[in-house]
Design a protein around this motif. Structure first.
Motif, short mmCIF file in Angstrom:
data_model
loop_
_atom_site.label_atom_id
_atom_site.label_comp_id
_atom_site.label_asym_id
_atom_site.label_seq_id
_atom_site.Cartn_x
_atom_site.Cartn_y
_atom_site.Cartn_z
N THR A 211 0.82 -1.21 0.00
CA THR A 211 0.00 0.00 0.00
C THR A 211 0.86 1.26 0.00
N GLU A 212 1.88 1.27 0.84
CA GLU A 212 2.78 2.43 0.89
C GLU A 212 3.48 2.64 -0.45
N PHE A 213 3.98 1.54 -1.04
CA PHE A 213 4.65 1.67 -2.33
C PHE A 213 3.69 2.16 -3.40
N TYR A 214 2.49 1.58 -3.45
CA TYR A 214 1.50 1.99 -4.44
C TYR A 214 1.18 3.48 -4.32
N ASP A 215 0.95 3.93 -3.10
CA ASP A 215 0.62 5.34 -2.88
C ASP A 215 1.75 6.26 -3.34
N LYS A 216 2.98 5.89 -3.01
CA LYS A 216 4.13 6.71 -3.42
C LYS A 216 4.32 6.68 -4.93
N PHE A 217 4.18 5.50 -5.52
CA PHE A 217 4.35 5.38 -6.97
C PHE A 217 3.25 6.14 -7.71
N ALA A 218 2.01 6.00 -7.25
CA ALA A 218 0.89 6.69 -7.89
C ALA A 218 1.07 8.20 -7.80
N SER A 219 1.54 8.68 -6.67
CA SER A 219 1.79 10.11 -6.51
C SER A 219 2.88 10.58 -7.46
N TRP A 220 3.96 9.80 -7.56
CA TRP A 220 5.05 10.14 -8.48
C TRP A 220 4.53 10.18 -9.91
N GLU A 221 3.78 9.14 -10.29
CA GLU A 221 3.28 9.07 -11.67
C GLU A 221 2.32 10.22 -11.98
N GLN A 222 1.46 10.56 -11.04
CA GLN A 222 0.55 11.69 -11.24
C GLN A 222 1.33 12.98 -11.46
N SER A 223 2.39 13.18 -10.71
CA SER A 223 3.18 14.40 -10.86
C SER A 223 3.88 14.44 -12.21
N VAL A 224 4.34 13.30 -12.68
CA VAL A 224 5.00 13.23 -13.98
C VAL A 224 4.00 13.47 -15.11
N VAL A 225 2.84 12.84 -15.01
CA VAL A 225 1.82 12.98 -16.06
C VAL A 225 1.26 14.40 -16.08
#
Length: 138
Positions: A12-26
């Motif tokens: 869950t922690e990894f998913y949240d961090k990865f999703a946040s990173w991806e949203q910022s990139v997109v």
């Protein structure tokens, strides 16, 4: 804490961090996350039938049709008639779509390199094995 609870928390922690990173990139691009994911699949796998692409993305063909229409309009993908069966339509990246894919893929590769800085070769190989098993069960 049991290992399942601990793994769940880590996933869950990894998913949240990865999703946040991806949203910022997109957010820096002019495209939605769903559009970028479509480009990622086509960039990695090549031309595909609409049904196969929808399955790979985990969405309905109706949802994909709307998405593909937008990507065609943006000149990022094109519809191509199959050489084997003219009734079959494939979708593939245009040169512009390939450029967007390459840029986004480069960001992913850089991100992955950063994540693995503290991981040695043996741990990296083990992580690959584990993620392959996890993905095969998904």
């Amino acid at each position: 804490m049991t290992s399942i609870v601990q793994l769940n928390n880590l996933f869950t922690e990894f998913y949240d961090k990865f999703a946040s990173w991806e949203q910022s990139v997109v957010r820096e691009s002019n495209y939605s996350l769903a559009q970028i994911h479509t480009l990622e699949v086509l960039g990695s796998c090549g031309a595909m039938k609409m049904k196969d692409l929808a399955v790979r993305l985990g969405i309905t063909t109706g949802t994909l049709t709307v998405q593909v229409d937008k990507l065609v309009k943006a000149s990022l993908i094109e519809r191509i008639y199959s050489q084997e069966d003219r009734r079959t339509i494939l979708v593939d990246l245009t040169d512009k779509g390939k450029a967007v894919f390459e840029h986004h893929n480069h960001l992913h590769l850089t991100f992955t390199e950063e994540l693995l800085k503290g991981v040695d070769q043996k741990e990296e190989e083990l992580l690959i094995q584990i993620l392959n098993k996890v993905n095969n069960n998904f």
